[in-house]
Write a protein that holds these residues in place. Structure first.
Motif, PDB file in Angstrom:
ATOM      1  N   THR A  11      -7.895 -16.448 -21.122  1.00 57.80           N
ATOM      2  CA  THR A  11      -7.302 -15.510 -20.376  1.00 57.80           C
ATOM      3  C   THR A  11      -8.252 -14.515 -19.584  1.00 57.80           C
ATOM      4  OG1 THR A  11      -5.621 -15.118 -22.378  1.00 57.80           O
ATOM      5  CG2 THR A  11      -5.515 -13.580 -20.512  1.00 57.80           C
ATOM      6  N   ALA A  24      -0.542  -1.845 -24.970  1.00 60.82           N
ATOM      7  CA  ALA A  24      -0.185  -2.945 -25.341  1.00 60.82           C
ATOM      8  C   ALA A  24       1.054  -3.216 -26.440  1.00 60.82           C
ATOM      9  CB  ALA A  24      -1.291  -3.627 -26.023  1.00 60.82           C
ATOM     10  N   THR A  25       1.691  -2.056 -26.669  1.00 57.14           N
ATOM     11  CA  THR A  25       2.788  -1.917 -27.882  1.00 57.14           C
ATOM     12  C   THR A  25       3.795  -2.680 -27.326  1.00 57.14           C
ATOM     13  OG1 THR A  25       3.533   0.108 -26.778  1.00 57.14           O
ATOM     14  CG2 THR A  25       1.935   0.487 -28.425  1.00 57.14           C
ATOM     15  N   LEU A  83       3.448  -5.508 -24.823  1.00 53.80           N
ATOM     16  CA  LEU A  83       2.947  -6.992 -24.153  1.00 53.80           C
ATOM     17  C   LEU A  83       2.567  -7.424 -25.226  1.00 53.80           C
ATOM     18  CD1 LEU A  83       1.687  -5.589 -20.782  1.00 53.80           C
ATOM     19  CD2 LEU A  83       3.640  -7.080 -21.105  1.00 53.80           C
ATOM     20  N   MET A  84       2.153  -7.091 -26.090  1.00 52.41           N
ATOM     21  CA  MET A  84       1.418  -7.858 -27.318  1.00 52.41           C
ATOM     22  C   MET A  84       2.415  -8.355 -28.511  1.00 52.41           C
ATOM     23  SD  MET A  84      -2.575  -7.341 -27.310  1.00 52.41           S
ATOM     24  CE  MET A  84      -2.737  -9.206 -27.703  1.00 52.41           C
ATOM     25  N   VAL A  85       3.405  -7.791 -28.293  1.00 52.83           N
ATOM     26  CA  VAL A  85       4.414  -7.767 -29.636  1.00 52.83           C
ATOM     27  C   VAL A  85       4.707  -9.487 -29.664  1.00 52.83           C
ATOM     28  CG1 VAL A  85       6.771  -7.992 -30.291  1.00 52.83           C
ATOM     29  CG2 VAL A  85       5.804  -5.762 -29.370  1.00 52.83           C
ATOM     30  N   GLU A  86       4.358 -10.015 -31.038  1.00 59.12           N
ATOM     31  CA  GLU A  86       4.833 -11.437 -31.253  1.00 59.12           C
ATOM     32  C   GLU A  86       3.811 -12.388 -30.281  1.00 59.12           C
ATOM     33  OE1 GLU A  86       8.782 -11.949 -31.475  1.00 59.12           O
ATOM     34  OE2 GLU A  86       8.838 -11.567 -33.371  1.00 59.12           O
ATOM     35  N   ALA A  87       2.649 -11.751 -29.955  1.00 65.03           N
ATOM     36  CA  ALA A  87       1.731 -12.467 -28.716  1.00 65.03           C
ATOM     37  C   ALA A  87       1.665 -13.946 -29.099  1.00 65.03           C
ATOM     38  CB  ALA A  87       0.317 -11.587 -28.720  1.00 65.03           C
ATOM     39  N   PRO A  88       1.114 -14.239 -30.622  1.00 69.41           N
ATOM     40  CA  PRO A  88       0.827 -15.813 -30.728  1.00 69.41           C
ATOM     41  C   PRO A  88       1.990 -16.638 -30.476  1.00 69.41           C
ATOM     42  CG  PRO A  88       0.185 -14.247 -32.461  1.00 69.41           C
ATOM     43  CD  PRO A  88       0.997 -13.539 -31.666  1.00 69.41           C
ATOM     44  N   LEU A  89       3.242 -16.111 -30.504  1.00 73.67           N
ATOM     45  CA  LEU A  89       4.235 -16.978 -30.280  1.00 73.67           C
ATOM     46  C   LEU A  89       4.955 -17.181 -28.969  1.00 73.67           C
ATOM     47  CD1 LEU A  89       6.863 -15.587 -33.117  1.00 73.67           C
ATOM     48  CD2 LEU A  89       5.112 -17.530 -33.222  1.00 73.67           C
ATOM     49  N   PRO A 109      -0.848 -14.288 -20.961  1.00 69.44           N
ATOM     50  CA  PRO A 109      -0.759 -14.129 -19.857  1.00 69.44           C
ATOM     51  C   PRO A 109      -1.947 -14.706 -18.913  1.00 69.44           C
ATOM     52  CG  PRO A 109      -1.731 -12.173 -20.756  1.00 69.44           C
ATOM     53  CD  PRO A 109      -1.354 -13.398 -21.803  1.00 69.44           C
ATOM     54  N   ASP A 158     -11.460 -15.368 -26.934  1.00 68.33           N
ATOM     55  CA  ASP A 158     -10.245 -14.905 -25.816  1.00 68.33           C
ATOM     56  C   ASP A 158     -10.087 -13.517 -26.024  1.00 68.33           C
ATOM     57  OD1 ASP A 158      -7.771 -17.216 -24.150  1.00 68.33           O
ATOM     58  OD2 ASP A 158      -7.893 -14.714 -24.360  1.00 68.33           O
ATOM     59  N   PRO A 159      -9.999 -13.059 -24.520  1.00 66.39           N
ATOM     60  CA  PRO A 159      -9.692 -11.508 -24.644  1.00 66.39           C
ATOM     61  C   PRO A 159      -8.236 -11.233 -25.132  1.00 66.39           C
ATOM     62  CG  PRO A 159      -9.931 -12.366 -22.347  1.00 66.39           C
ATOM     63  CD  PRO A 159     -10.249 -13.514 -23.303  1.00 66.39           C
ATOM     64  N   TRP A 160      -7.376 -12.081 -24.895  1.00 69.43           N
ATOM     65  CA  TRP A 160      -6.137 -12.024 -25.150  1.00 69.43           C
ATOM     66  C   TRP A 160      -5.861 -12.072 -26.816  1.00 69.43           C
ATOM     67  CZ3 TRP A 160      -2.148  -9.523 -23.200  1.00 69.43           C
ATOM     68  CH2 TRP A 160      -1.066  -9.515 -23.557  1.00 69.43           C
ATOM     69  N   GLY A 216       3.732  -8.745 -37.004  1.00 66.82           N
ATOM     70  CA  GLY A 216       3.283  -9.175 -35.435  1.00 66.82           C
ATOM     71  C   GLY A 216       4.043  -8.585 -34.476  1.00 66.82           C
ATOM     72  N   GLU A 217       4.870  -7.533 -34.947  1.00 66.38           N
ATOM     73  CA  GLU A 217       5.279  -6.956 -33.715  1.00 66.38           C
ATOM     74  C   GLU A 217       5.416  -5.431 -33.826  1.00 66.38           C
ATOM     75  OE1 GLU A 217       9.742  -7.291 -34.494  1.00 66.38           O
ATOM     76  OE2 GLU A 217       9.354  -8.364 -36.052  1.00 66.38           O
ATOM     77  N   LEU A 264      -1.163  -5.291 -32.234  1.00 64.69           N
ATOM     78  CA  LEU A 264      -1.158  -5.036 -30.764  1.00 64.69           C
ATOM     79  C   LEU A 264      -2.287  -4.449 -29.896  1.00 64.69           C
ATOM     80  CD1 LEU A 264       2.448  -2.990 -31.544  1.00 64.69           C
ATOM     81  CD2 LEU A 264       2.017  -5.339 -30.723  1.00 64.69           C
ATOM     82  N   LEU A 298       1.586 -24.277 -32.925  1.00 70.62           N
ATOM     83  CA  LEU A 298       2.821 -23.485 -32.462  1.00 70.62           C
ATOM     84  C   LEU A 298       3.274 -24.319 -31.171  1.00 70.62           C
ATOM     85  CD1 LEU A 298       1.962 -19.976 -33.412  1.00 70.62           C
ATOM     86  CD2 LEU A 298       3.847 -21.187 -34.349  1.00 70.62           C
TER      87      LEU A 298
END
Lengths: 287, 167, 757
Positions: free
Chosen positions: A4, A31-32, A34-40, A44, B17-19, B40-41, B60, C120
């Motif tokens: 990224t 990021a509260t 945009l990063m929800v469940e980010a691995p799934l 970006p 990775d920064p993400w 994770g949420e 997050l 995944l």
């Protein structure tokens, strides 16, 4: 999977330049969302990180008693700000009900405005307090009344090269009453079933000013124009409260989803707005 | 990208990775597995860490956002004296009051509660328990019904005040 | 037998033996284990509720290098059977080609790759093709049996309990003798366990043996299932419990499914594999509390005595049989409640639908049947104009009375004690009407509830399981407790250390409770059914005493007769090497159960409890605040009062959540709110301060008098809370959950009732 892209600008000018240089990158702050469940989800392409960008943070009084809140100001600072407590107490109340401590430490007012979810917790307050959004781009800075900012379901007046810089809340009339009610799925860490914020002012037994912002009852945060019209000019008391509630039934078509039902949303927002009118009708001193 | 950060007082550097989530950097790259993933949420608080002193959900936070910042995890709460570990007040109170059962939410609660006893005036007054409940509402526990955790945090706050010489 | 130390560790709030590891983050749950070279697994799932699997296509444009894909074909190819063995063998580990897809999120294929992200990603490129069929999505449709999912009638299991009558005609005659009959229909919703650690398992193979470690309640359930799936004998698979982040029944049967998947992946990948569910997957795919509808008739004499009880219980079992017959059994065995009644008829059915299988959840069917009878009793009290708590005190089963199955209660009957405890704790009712901070009218109400819960397995279950436990003095001089009872947060390891310590005169920290692993511990039976402390704790006590006796004998032979265990243990170990005592369950005398007629002693003993809840309802928003919740529980003996209090309070809040807040929403057979954001459970801010009264009416055959406690706190508080809502508003709510939406939908009715009162 390619890495990224990432840039952390040190100033608004750098942030605007980065946004222009990378139109397909996202702007990331607390990021509260945009990063929800980010691995799934797909990553970006790149990130313009404005978290803790000093020029975007802070709460200050500006011309004539207005309050300017930097877009990257986290909710925790809104909760604890004496200036917000004095001038926009319902914004502090709304902030205190956003998520819980961890979300309030990271989530920001600019993020709430930018995400523009119909359940964004501060957005009805910004409508009731007639806030303005300050946007910067390579073309300069412009100010948009918040009521014109959300344009549809998670769509806004923000242009592709623009950055949300600040929210300004104008000084309210000292006699105005500010009211707020969130009905969530539970007492904390909750998504709203309905939200209502109001600024109501009474003079000589009649309502002379009424702004009502609602959340979670339409595809975006909305002003309750019909209810406002039923209130302004009307006398204090039950009849006006009932008229405002009736007007809501005519102007709202909330939905049923996993968090609540359409009938509950409508009935509850009617009850809450009705209560606002009754509270503002009572002679107790404005809080 | 290269990210340099301070974790539990020690300088650390990772190339990530920064993400990537701070949670994964801590657990996988730095092998600090005390920070747990429950959802994770941003809902359960099991991954709570202090980021520049403030409690946040590590699921997050993007790794890129951590460059130059300080992170405290549950592994950084206990102190050391005479060659042995000395539990933080909240850890000792959670143990003594029965505030940990299955334990998966416990690290996040310990970290958040450590912030509370540092930053918030939790007294012995009638409102103290309600205040603790509001401040810990971002940490979900399914085992305890919360009662013994509230007991523990109130006790830890009292221990802290006693340690600071207050009556 | 060695004398007990007077100031032994039993009955004291000793800190958990695993407490320091948990508060410091040092405890290792399965996802914390460092397995060098391990790959990560992911599960490909069905998107339809019912259909036939036509094909599993792999995207030809995707780079499958470093990806392992497993399908059902891999099972038979290695000599195994494609079943997840439990009560029946109707559930496959993976839907085979041409086989029936029975529910949304059913496992169809598996992938593993070097990183979780890659796994995944690969999962998205596996594309099952399924021909959809009409789905059965509620119990009425299941009973119509137009679409057949199980047998000819879709009924997994049916039970009938009869007391005081011969047949239906005789029953109706008895009911007709009632002065009045109260009837009601009581639907209760599914509930998600929501342990905070999602399910997960890791596997590796070594010399043809499969080693599994993971989050689970019952290592030997997994062990049994793996023998069939992998086609091996008992030595071919070793199952070890990692520190487990909550279970509540949710990790009773489902871990066998994950174990199957990760074992297959690890075999094919030729390296360790971890399979950790994300939260959404866990909510969507794993078991929940059975939704249930109970039709209940309560026949009353003119003086309020119960003449007859009639309950018809229908549970939604979901797509496979799993544990549903046992859940139904416990449900019907509790459906008449802890009340005196000469004539009882209970009919229970659990049916097949195309929902993901429902399964074990704390209470195991009893909460679903407790709610109906406790609403009915409340209605009766209101009809008779008597105090609901006093009415329950009058009707409660006492020593000498018989239950619905004809079991005579002779010992450890805490019914009067728990009701009396609630009466003492009740205090004055808070003001009925109030105004909220925002000016809204607030109405208050008070509800009570009275319930019982059988400890241990039903009927002859404990004899059949024949659980074993070992207490050993190791060659190194340490004392070890070896059992397959897992500590899932409830404190099993600590109370075993206390019990063994008490028998041997040792402090609990001197006793090591071995982490359950099928190659190190005997099968003590599963960690379920409120049996761990009472049954397995009893085995630990007996084994420890036997060990103490042997060591004392050795000491006597070596001139140290009468010396405490602690003083001679090291010398004995040095002389004898390891000394291990293993004991097996023996039923208490006089316990007879007839499985054919469902009569006799359903349980060795019952726990008893009563609960009082005060609620306040915001009449603008219909939000309910639990202002007070007091629960009195007869636990027999609190081995560790702090741990048992924590366990009761956890169950209490789960019950309040089930009654007033939580909801699992199915849409077209899929969980529509499969996230922690939307499938909510109570937070700190939702919970009241919980008041717990421990009542101790000892069970003579339990360790130090202890009996089951794990489930009973889940049974009653929902009914107490909803009774309180009814008390506040003056109209009946006969459903779980009662959400603000439920209350608001009946605003006209309760508004009218309020204005009248």
């Amino acid at each position: 999977m390619t890495a990224t892209g990432y840039v952390r600008p040190a100033s608004i000018a750098e942030a605007v330049a980065a946004r222009a240089a990378h139109p397909d990158w996202i702007v990331l702050c607390g990021a509260t969302d945009l990063m929800v469940e980010a691995p799934l989800r797909p990553a970006p392409v790149g990130v313009v990180d404005v978290w803790a960008l000093a020029e975007l943070c802070g709460i200050a009084e500006v011309d004539g008693g207005a309050v300017r809140i930097g877009a990257a100001t986290p909710w925790r600072d809104v909760v604890t700000s004496p200036l917000i407590a004095a001038r926009a107490p319902i914004l502090a109340a709304a902030a205190r009900e956003i998520g819980a401590l961890q979300i309030q430490a990271r989530g920001t007012i600019g993020g709430n405005v930018g995400t523009s979810s119909p359940v964004g917790d501060s957005l009805p307050v910004l409508l009731a307090l007639d806030a303005t959004v300050e946007l910067a781009s390579p073309r300069g800075t412009r100010r948009v009344p918040y009521r014109d900012y959300p344009t549809g379901y998670r769509t806004t007046a923000l242009a592709a090269d623009e950055l949300i810089v600040a929210i300004t809340i104008p000084a309210a009339h000292p006699g105005a009453r500010q009211l707020w009610r969130k009905v969530g799925t539970r007492r904390a860490q909750s998504i709203s079933k309905i939200m209502a914020a109001a600024l109501l002012r009474v003079e000589a037994g009649r309502f002379v000013e009424a702004r009502i912002g609602l959340g979670a009852v339409a595809n975006r945060p909305i002003r309750a124009a019909g209810a406002e019209a039923a209130i302004v000019g009307a006398p204090v008391g039950e009849a006006t409260a009932d008229a405002a509630a009736a007007a809501l039934a005519a102007e709202l078509t909330p939905i049923t989803d996993v968090r609540s039902t359409a009938p509950y949303r409508l009935a509850t927002v009617q009850q809450v707005v009705r209560r606002f009118v009754l509270e503002a009708s009572s002679p107790s001193s404005p809080d | 990208m290269k990210v340099s950060l301070e974790v539990n007082g020690a300088a650390r550097a990772v190339d990530v990775d920064p993400w990537r989530r701070l949670l994964d950097v801590l657990r996988e790259d730095l092998r600090l597995t005390g920070t747990k993933e429950g959802c994770g949420e941003g809902e359960c608080g099991a991954c709570t860490v202090l980021l520049d002193g403030a409690p946040v959900n590590a699921c997050l936070v993007a790794a890129g956002q951590c460059h130059g910042r300080k992170v405290t995890t549950v592994e950084g709460l206990a102190g050391h004296a005479d060659g042995g570990a000395v539990l933080h007040e909240v850890q000792a109170a959670l143990l003594a009051c029965g505030g940990a059962q299955c334990g998966i939410c416990t690290p996040g609660i310990a970290v958040c509660a450590s912030w509370i006893v540092d930053a918030e005036p939790i007294g012995a007054d009638a409102g103290a328990r309600a205040r603790v409940r509001e401040l810990l509402a971002g940490n979900i526990c399914r085992c305890t019904g919360y009662q013994l955790i509230v007991d523990a945090v109130v006790e830890a706050a009292q221990a802290r005040r006693a340690g600071e010489g207050e009556p | 037998m060695a004398e007990l130390q007077p100031a032994g560790p039993v009955g004291r709030p000793v800190p958990r033996v695993d407490g320091v590891a948990k508060v410091t983050g040092a405890a290792h749950y399965v996802d914390d284990l460092d397995l060098p070279g391990a790959w990560h697994g992911a599960t490909v799932r069905s998107t339809v509720a019912h259909g036939v699997l036509d094909a599993v296509d792999l995207d030809p444009d995707y780079d499958w290098t470093d990806v392992v894909v497993v399908t059902a074909a891999d099972i038979a190819a290695a000599g195994g059977r494609n079943v997840v063995t439990l009560i029946e063998e109707d559930q496959p580990a993976l839907v085979p080609l041409g086989g029936r897809v029975m529910h949304v999120d059913e496992a169809i294929a598996l992938v593993a790759a070097p990183t979780r992200a890659r796994a995944l990603e690969a999962r998205r490129h596996v594309r099952p093709r399924i021909s959809a069929r009409p789905a059965v999505l509620d119990t009425d449709a299941a009973l119509r049996a137009e679409v057949k999912l199980y047998g000819d009638d879709n009924v997994f299991k049916r039970f009938v309990i009869r007391k005081g009558h011969g047949d239906d005609a005789a029953f109706e005659d008895a009911m007709a003798g009632a002065d009045r009959i109260i009837e009601g229909v009581y639907p209760t919703a599914a509930q998600e366990q929501m342990y905070i650690e999602p399910q997960g398992m890791a596997a590796h193979w070594e010399d043809g043996r499969c080693f599994l470690v993971g989050s689970m309640q019952c290592p030997y359930y997994v062990h049994k299932a793996m023998k069939a799936l992998l086609g091996c004998d008992g030595d071919g698979v070793v199952v070890t419990q990692a520190v487990t982040g909550g279970g509540f029944g949710g990790k009773e049967e489902y871990p066998s499914m994950i174990a199957a998947h990760v074992a297959l992946l690890a075999r094919k990948a030729g390296r360790p594999v971890k399979l950790i569910y994300d939260r959404g997957e866990d909510i969507a795919a794993t078991t929940k509390r059975h939704p249930c509808v109970t039709r209940h008739r309560l026949g009353l004499a003119a003086d309020g005595a119960i003449v007859a009880i009639d309950a018809d219980v229908v549970m939604d079992g979901g797509a496979y049989l799993t544990l549903s017959p046992v859940v139904l059994s416990r449900g019907v065995l509790h459906a008449a409640g802890p009340y005196r009644c000469p004539v009882v008829r209970i009919v229970g059915r659990v049916v097949a639908t195309n929902h993901p299988p429902h399964g074990a959840f704390r209470g195991f069917g009893a909460p679903q049947t407790t709610f109906p009878y406790e609403r009915q009793i409340d209605k009766a009290a209101r009809l008779l104009g008597v105090d609901p708590l006093a009415y329950r005190q009058r009707l409660a089963l006492r020593p000498g009375d018989t239950t619905a199955t004809g079991q005579e209660l002779t010992f450890s009957v805490g019914s009067e004690a728990v009701l009396e405890a609630i009466a003492r704790a009740a205090g004055p009712r808070p003001a009925r009407d109030a105004v909220s901070a925002g000016g809204a009218p607030v109405r208050r109400g008070r509800g009570v509830c009275f319930y019982f819960h059988g400890s241990g397995f039903t009927g002859a279950g404990e004899q059949r399981i024949a659980g074993r436990a070992t207490v050993a003095l190791t060659a190194a001089g340490d004392v070890e407790v070896r059992s397959s009872s897992t500590d899932i947060g409830q404190g099993a390891a600590t109370i075993f250390a206390q019990i063994a310590g008490a028998s041997l005169g040792l402090a609990p920290e001197r006793v090591r409770v071995v982490d359950p692993s099928t190659d190190k511990v005997p099968d003590s039976g599963p960690t379920v059914a409120s049996r761990t402390c009472m049954v397995v704790g009893g085995l630990v006590e007996r084994a420890a005493r036997a060990l103490g006796t042997r060591i004392a004998a050795w000491a006597g032979e070596h001139g140290r007769g009468g010396a405490p265990f602690a003083e001679v243990a090291a010398a004995a170990a040095a002389a004898l090497g390891e000394v291990a005592e293993t004991v097996q369950y023996e039923p208490p005398p006089g316990i007879e159960w007839d499985d054919a007629t469902y009569t006799g002693a359903a349980y060795p003993v019952f726990g008893w409890a009563a609960c009082l809840v005060d609620v306040a309802i915001d009449l603008d928003t219909c939000e309910v605040t639990v202002e007070r919740c007091v629960q009195a529980v007869d636990v027999g003996k609190a081995i560790n009062p702090m741990i048992v209090k924590g366990q009761i309070e956890g169950g209490t809040l789960q019950a309040l959540g089930w009654g007033l807040l939580e909801n699992v929403l199915y849409q077209d057979g899929k969980v529509a709110n499969a996230s922690m954001t939307n499938c909510i459970v109570p937070t700190f801010a939702d919970a009241p301060d919980l008041e717990t009264v421990l009542v101790e009416v000892p069970y003579p055959y339990g360790p130090h008098g202890a009996k089951g406690v794990g489930e009973i706190p889940m049974d009653g508080p929902a009914a107490a809370a909803i009774n309180a809502v009814v008390d506040a508003l003056g109209v009946d709510f006969d459903v779980v959950p009662v959400l603000p939406e439920t209350i608001a939908a009946r605003r006209d009715a309760w508004d009218a009732a309020r204005r009248k009162s």
